[in-house]
Scaffold this active site. Structure first.
Site, mmCIF file in Angstrom:
data_model
loop_
_atom_site.group_PDB
_atom_site.id
_atom_site.type_symbol
_atom_site.label_atom_id
_atom_site.label_comp_id
_atom_site.label_asym_id
_atom_site.label_seq_id
_atom_site.Cartn_x
_atom_site.Cartn_y
_atom_site.Cartn_z
ATOM 1 N N HIS A 1 106.443 24.632 17.523
ATOM 2 C CA HIS A 1 105.974 23.766 18.170
ATOM 3 C C HIS A 1 105.974 22.535 17.474
ATOM 4 C CE1 HIS A 1 103.503 21.986 21.815
ATOM 5 N NE2 HIS A 1 103.104 21.358 20.845
ATOM 6 N N GLU A 2 105.311 22.508 16.514
ATOM 7 C CA GLU A 2 105.231 21.061 15.700
ATOM 8 C C GLU A 2 106.787 20.903 15.123
ATOM 9 O OE1 GLU A 2 102.920 19.325 16.324
ATOM 10 O OE2 GLU A 2 101.465 20.787 17.010
ATOM 11 N N HIS B 1 108.593 18.610 17.823
ATOM 12 C CA HIS B 1 108.184 17.518 17.895
ATOM 13 C C HIS B 1 108.792 16.797 16.618
ATOM 14 C CE1 HIS B 1 105.202 17.372 20.871
ATOM 15 N NE2 HIS B 1 104.559 18.313 20.220
ATOM 16 N N GLU C 1 106.853 16.532 24.535
ATOM 17 C CA GLU C 1 106.408 17.921 24.459
ATOM 18 C C GLU C 1 107.463 18.827 25.161
ATOM 19 O OE1 GLU C 1 103.597 18.691 23.335
ATOM 20 O OE2 GLU C 1 102.984 20.321 24.210
HETATM 21 ZN ZN LIG Z 1 102.963 19.187 21.298
#
Ligand SMILES: [Zn+2]
Length: 507
Positions: free
Chosen positions: A270-271, A274, A301
């Site tokens: 997830h990170e 980003h 996101e």
């Molecule tokens: Zn996030």
């Protein structure tokens, strides 16, 4: 090519300086979350608030206002569709928003936010909503004032003004129009899943694996997926985050749970999503200008959700990762198959806590919060009715009974420090990710095969070209239309979730 007007160069230079100062502030914050000794807290709070003040002063100085006005008067610079015109549009927007709030209100919001957060912590621990209620009331009151200062378009509502901080150009009506069909289809899907019986076991995820093995495995995955570790790091924090500190420096954090390795794996993916966005923004040429900034939280996101859910929870990913996981995480991994893992990471079970929710039910948690905060802001709902309204919706949308406010309306920190209009961006991220993903699969028909072989460069290049390199040149809705040819809709996400439910639950 005509020479760049002096006012424009000077303006970009001032913006770059302010962004560098902001990098220093981000670094202070990153250090606080990772390595700072506890004793440094008070000093750090002073440093951070001082830095925030300096950055704000720089960005709102009368000199900046003057230069913006000069540039706007220059027709050659403002040629529609040009890079400078996009920069100027966004600089004007930032400047106006930053100067619209009276200093007294900014201070009050910060002060009440910090106090309310403390009260919220205690109220949550003691399951005592009544204690938090007056603070929530005060925070919404201040937020109404904030929205009034910002203003909103005719036919809109106060919520739009606050949403605009996180999702520029978005409105409550747009969100409602996208969320309503999503809620109806999700409810139907979740009902089918619930009726199908017990569902897959999560046992394959519950292997005991030491943190340092998980860390090395995480770094391996990051490198293979194209996250530049010469221009980034991975560290450990209680709450994972990604910080795009500045050019050539993007930092990720994750956390390790010995008994459930998938937490860190998906947190890291997830990170990283980003982080790839941050690394893909044109900071080398445009740092400090909107052209090197991110569009919105929803688009940010969408990048994290894509790597976490669309890549990381797919079968091709598990085909590729299995032998590497065995090597890094131990031979216990061999006890389970690709199919076991695919099923275990794609369960859909209604639960109480948003941050622990699966890919399918997560959006219901978000919609409930959106409806409540919108009604609170407009005055259609009273603070005292929040627990009842919360619980009623959990029963209606997710079919579960909320046993107490601690696991109900007191679970999230956001409202306590005035983050209102933020929740919808989580679901917008899922929706954008799904819509981009369908387009990616059209453009790159070999992608599943590539992922199964651990080849991610075409995917990353696609994202760099179509999304990252534009910075804030377009609004999120414009980018979506430009990239996918369509307005944002709930249909792609529903197709994605329905396909998974079919594969995992046979419904
Ligand atoms: Zn996030």
């Amino acid at each position: 090519m005509p020479a760049v007007p002096a006012a424009y160069s000077e303006l970009c230079k001032l913006m770059r300086d302010a962004a560098h100062l902001n990098s220093v502030a981000s670094l202070l914050n990153w250090d606080q979350e990772t390595y700072m000794p506890h004793g440094g807290s008070e000093g750090r709070a002073e440093q951070s608030s001082l830095m925030a003040g300096i950055v704000h002063e720089r960005r709102t100085s009368p000199k900046v206002g003057e230069l913006i006005a000069n540039c706007e008067a220059d027709d050659t610079l403002m040629k529609p569709g040009s890079e400078p015109a996009a920069n100027m549009r966004e600089m004007r927007r930032d400047y106006d928003r930053a100067t619209k709030l009276p200093g007294e209100l900014v201070e009050e919001l910060a002060k009440v936010g910090s106090l309310a957060q403390d009260v919220w912590k205690e109220a949550r621990a003691k399951d005592d909503f009544a204690k938090f209620a007056p603070w929530l009331e005060r925070m919404f009151e201040l937020s109404r004032r904030k929205a009034a200062c910002y203003g909103f378009a005719e036919g809109g509502e106060a919520y739009d003004a606050l949403l605009d901080d996180h999702e520029p150009g978005g409105t409550a009506k747009m969100i409602e129009a996208t969320f309503a069909p999503l809620r109806a289809s999700l409810a139907e899907l979740l009902k089918k899943v619930a009726d199908s019986g017990e569902g897959p076991s999560e046992k394959p995820l519950k292997l005991k694996i030491e943190a340092d093995k998980q860390h090395k495995f995480g770094l391996f995955v990051l490198e293979k997926m194209g996250f530049d570790l010469n221009a980034g790091r991975l560290d450990v924090t209680t709450h994972p985050f990604c910080s795009g500190i500045g050019p050539g420096d993007t930092r990720l954090t994750t956390r390790y749970r010995d008994e459930k390795f998938s937490d860190a794996l998906y947190g890291t993916l997830h990170e990283m999503g980003h982080g790839l966005y941050e690394q893909g923004l044109p900071k080398a040429d445009h740092f400090g200008e909107p052209l090197a900034g991110d569009i919105s939280l929803g688009i940010h996101e969408s990048q994290s959700r894509m790597w976490e859910n669309f890549v990381g929870r797919g079968k091709p990913f598990w085909k590729w990762i299995m032998p590497h996981a065995k090597k890094h995480l131990g031979k216990d991994f061999g006890k389970y198959t690709v199919k076991d893992y695919y099923a275990a990471v794609n369960t859909a079970r209604p639960s109480l806590i948003r941050v622990e929710a699966d890919e399918a039910t997560y959006n219901m948690h978000v919609m409930i919060r959106f409806e409540i905060e919108r009604a609170l802001l407009s005055g259609a709902m009273k603070v005292k009715d929040v627990p009842g309204e919360w619980n009623r919706r959990y029963k209606e949308y997710l079919g579960i009974t909320v046993p107490d406010d601690r696991r109900g309306c007191l679970q999230d920190v956001h409202w306590s420090f005035g983050l209102i209009g933020y929740f919808p961006t989580y679901t917008l991220g899922n929706l954008y990710a799904a819509q981009f993903w369908e387009k990616i699969n059209e453009d790159l028909p070999e992608m599943d095969k590539q992922i199964a072989k651990g080849q991610f460069s075409e995917l990353k290049n696609w994202l760099n070209e179509k999304i990252h390199k534009h910075g804030r040149r377009y609004r999120a809705s414009e980018l979506c239309k430009k990239v996918t040819g369509k307005e944002l809709s709930a249909a792609p996400l529903m197709r994605h979730l329905a396909a998974k439910a079919k594969a995992v639950y046979g419904v």
